[in-house]
Motif scaffolding. Structure first.
Motif, short mmCIF file in Angstrom:
data_model
loop_
_atom_site.label_atom_id
_atom_site.label_comp_id
_atom_site.label_asym_id
_atom_site.label_seq_id
_atom_site.Cartn_x
_atom_site.Cartn_y
_atom_site.Cartn_z
N LEU A 138 22.72 -14.67 -14.89
CA LEU A 138 21.41 -14.18 -14.44
C LEU A 138 21.18 -14.69 -13.03
O LEU A 138 21.55 -15.81 -12.71
N ASP A 139 20.52 -13.90 -12.18
CA ASP A 139 20.20 -14.44 -10.86
C ASP A 139 18.93 -15.29 -10.93
O ASP A 139 18.35 -15.46 -12.02
N GLU A 140 18.51 -15.84 -9.78
CA GLU A 140 17.36 -16.76 -9.83
C GLU A 140 16.06 -16.11 -10.31
O GLU A 140 15.17 -16.76 -10.83
N GLN A 141 15.96 -14.80 -10.13
CA GLN A 141 14.76 -14.08 -10.60
C GLN A 141 14.88 -13.68 -12.07
O GLN A 141 14.01 -12.97 -12.61
N GLY A 142 15.94 -14.10 -12.72
CA GLY A 142 16.11 -13.74 -14.13
C GLY A 142 16.58 -12.31 -14.32
O GLY A 142 16.35 -11.69 -15.36
N LYS A 143 17.25 -11.77 -13.30
CA LYS A 143 17.72 -10.38 -13.38
C LYS A 143 19.23 -10.34 -13.65
O LYS A 143 19.98 -11.20 -13.16
N ALA A 144 19.64 -9.32 -14.39
CA ALA A 144 21.06 -9.15 -14.68
C ALA A 144 21.84 -8.97 -13.38
O ALA A 144 21.33 -8.34 -12.44
N PRO A 145 23.07 -9.50 -13.32
CA PRO A 145 23.86 -9.37 -12.08
C PRO A 145 24.27 -7.92 -11.79
O PRO A 145 24.43 -7.12 -12.72
N ARG A 146 24.38 -7.63 -10.51
CA ARG A 146 24.77 -6.28 -10.05
C ARG A 146 26.07 -6.35 -9.27
O ARG A 146 26.36 -7.36 -8.63
N CYS A 147 26.80 -5.26 -9.30
CA CYS A 147 28.10 -5.18 -8.63
C CYS A 147 27.93 -5.24 -7.11
O CYS A 147 27.09 -4.53 -6.55
N LYS A 148 28.77 -6.07 -6.49
CA LYS A 148 28.68 -6.22 -5.02
C LYS A 148 29.18 -4.97 -4.33
O LYS A 148 28.78 -4.68 -3.21
N CYS A 150 29.29 -1.52 -5.77
CA CYS A 150 28.60 -0.24 -6.00
C CYS A 150 27.17 -0.40 -6.51
O CYS A 150 26.46 0.59 -6.68
N GLY A 151 26.75 -1.62 -6.79
CA GLY A 151 25.36 -1.83 -7.24
C GLY A 151 25.16 -1.60 -8.73
O GLY A 151 24.05 -1.75 -9.24
N GLY A 152 26.25 -1.24 -9.44
CA GLY A 152 26.13 -0.99 -10.89
C GLY A 152 25.85 -2.28 -11.66
O GLY A 152 26.01 -3.39 -11.14
N LEU A 153 25.46 -2.10 -12.92
CA LEU A 153 25.21 -3.27 -13.77
C LEU A 153 26.53 -3.94 -14.14
O LEU A 153 27.51 -3.25 -14.45
N ILE A 154 26.53 -5.26 -14.12
CA ILE A 154 27.72 -5.99 -14.56
C ILE A 154 27.50 -6.41 -16.01
O ILE A 154 26.40 -6.85 -16.37
N ARG A 155 28.54 -6.26 -16.82
CA ARG A 155 28.45 -6.69 -18.22
C ARG A 155 29.51 -7.76 -18.50
O ARG A 155 30.55 -7.80 -17.81
N PRO A 156 29.26 -8.60 -19.51
CA PRO A 156 30.30 -9.56 -19.90
C PRO A 156 31.49 -8.80 -20.49
O PRO A 156 31.32 -7.77 -21.15
N ASP A 157 32.70 -9.31 -20.25
CA ASP A 157 33.92 -8.67 -20.75
C ASP A 157 34.18 -9.13 -22.18
O ASP A 157 35.14 -9.84 -22.47
N VAL A 158 33.26 -8.74 -23.07
CA VAL A 158 33.40 -9.07 -24.48
C VAL A 158 33.26 -7.78 -25.29
O VAL A 158 32.74 -6.79 -24.77
#
Ligand code: OAD
Length: 253
Positions: A138-148, A150-158
């Motif tokens: 999570l970033d400091e604002q508590g937001k899910a990380p984004r791809c550097k 394309c800006g897409g959502l990043i998910r855990p590789d599980v």
């Protein structure tokens, strides 16, 4: 509970060994299991956290949960059971370690070849462009990380509920289960399929299936032997049996 004479003789002689581990092997390292009184699923609902729809609906919440788990896993160390399996890999001719765990503790314990059926919490990737990422939270604002890129959502590789297991990884595990003389089933409730089918494949091909768990499970009636006890105690005992004969074998050459 001690290992039976038959179990010891198979441990001493097996040339091909396949192992399936679950969350119980990491419990003594301080990683919570999923089921049971203290298990993660008693406090959190899998349907709210461990599936793709939940992630799309509330990526920040899902990342809060993974950030919590990543922080737990960052501080834990492999225990004697992980270390014993790493040593087995070095002394058994044909050895395959398959895990349902995402905590990376087998690798950190020295295992080189680990077939991860449910992914790895240390890896992530972008759901749009598939770019891999390491160590995101999570970033400091508590937001899910984004791809550097394309800006897409990043998910855990599980692997989440409703998703397919990595095909080749599962096939390699199934092939190892089918050819082994000894299958070790360690610290898993054995209720999540297809992972739980591996000991049954081994049994159907004639392997001796030895289960190590602190309690009887859904698979206990279908294995050759269940040793009730802590993985951190029993797995090093199994290694000791394997080492005994292998040392004797070397000396007599
Ligand atoms: P579970 O939490 O279902 O089961 C853990 C097992 O470990 C239980 O049978 C415990 O009795 C046993 N156990 C606990 N401490 C132990 C110890 N010190 N020594 C030996 N046994 C011990 O975990 P898994 O079987 O790994 O999947 O769960 C399978 C899958 O369900 C997980 O990979 C995860 C989960 O939902 C996904 O997220 C896709």
């Amino acid at each position: 509970m001690t290992i039976s004479a038959k179990g010891i003789s198979v441990l001493e002689s097996a040339a091909s060994v396949c192992v399936l581990t679950g969350a119980g092997i990491s419990a003594e390292s301080g990683v919570p299991t999923f089921r049971g009184k203290e298990g993660l699923w008693s406090k959190f609902k899998p349907e709210e956290l461990a599936n793709f729809r939940a992630f799309i609906n509330n990526p920040d919440l899902v990342w809060e949960w993974y950030t919590y788990r990543k922080n737990v896993m960052k501080d834990v160390k492999p225990n004697p059971a992980h270390l014993a399996l790493a040593e087995m890999e070095r002394i058994v001719e044909d050895f395959t370690l398959v895990t349902q765990n995402v905590d990376n503790l087998h690798q950190r314990g020295g295992s080189r070849n680990v077939y991860e059926l449910h992914g790895n919490i240390e890896r992530s990737y972008c759901i749009d462009c598939r770019r891999p990422e390491q160590n995101v939270m999570l970033d400091e604002q508590g937001k899910a990380p984004r791809c550097k890129s394309c800006g897409g959502l990043i998910r855990p590789d599980v692997v989440w509920f409703g998703e397919l297991l990595p095909y080749e990884t599962f096939q390699m595990g199934a092939a190892a289960a089918a050819r082994c003389d000894l299958f070790l089933l360690i610290g898993t409730s054995g209720i999540v399929y297809p992972a739980a089918s591996l000991p049954l494949v081994a049994r159907d091909h004639g392997a001796y299936v030895l289960e190590v768990n602190q309690e009887y499970t859904d698979l206990s009636s279908r294995v050759s032997e269940t040793i009730v006890g802590k993985a951190g105690v029993i797995v090093p005992e199994m290694l000791a049996s394997m080492k005994n004969t292998r040392k004797r074998g070397t000396n007599s050459e």
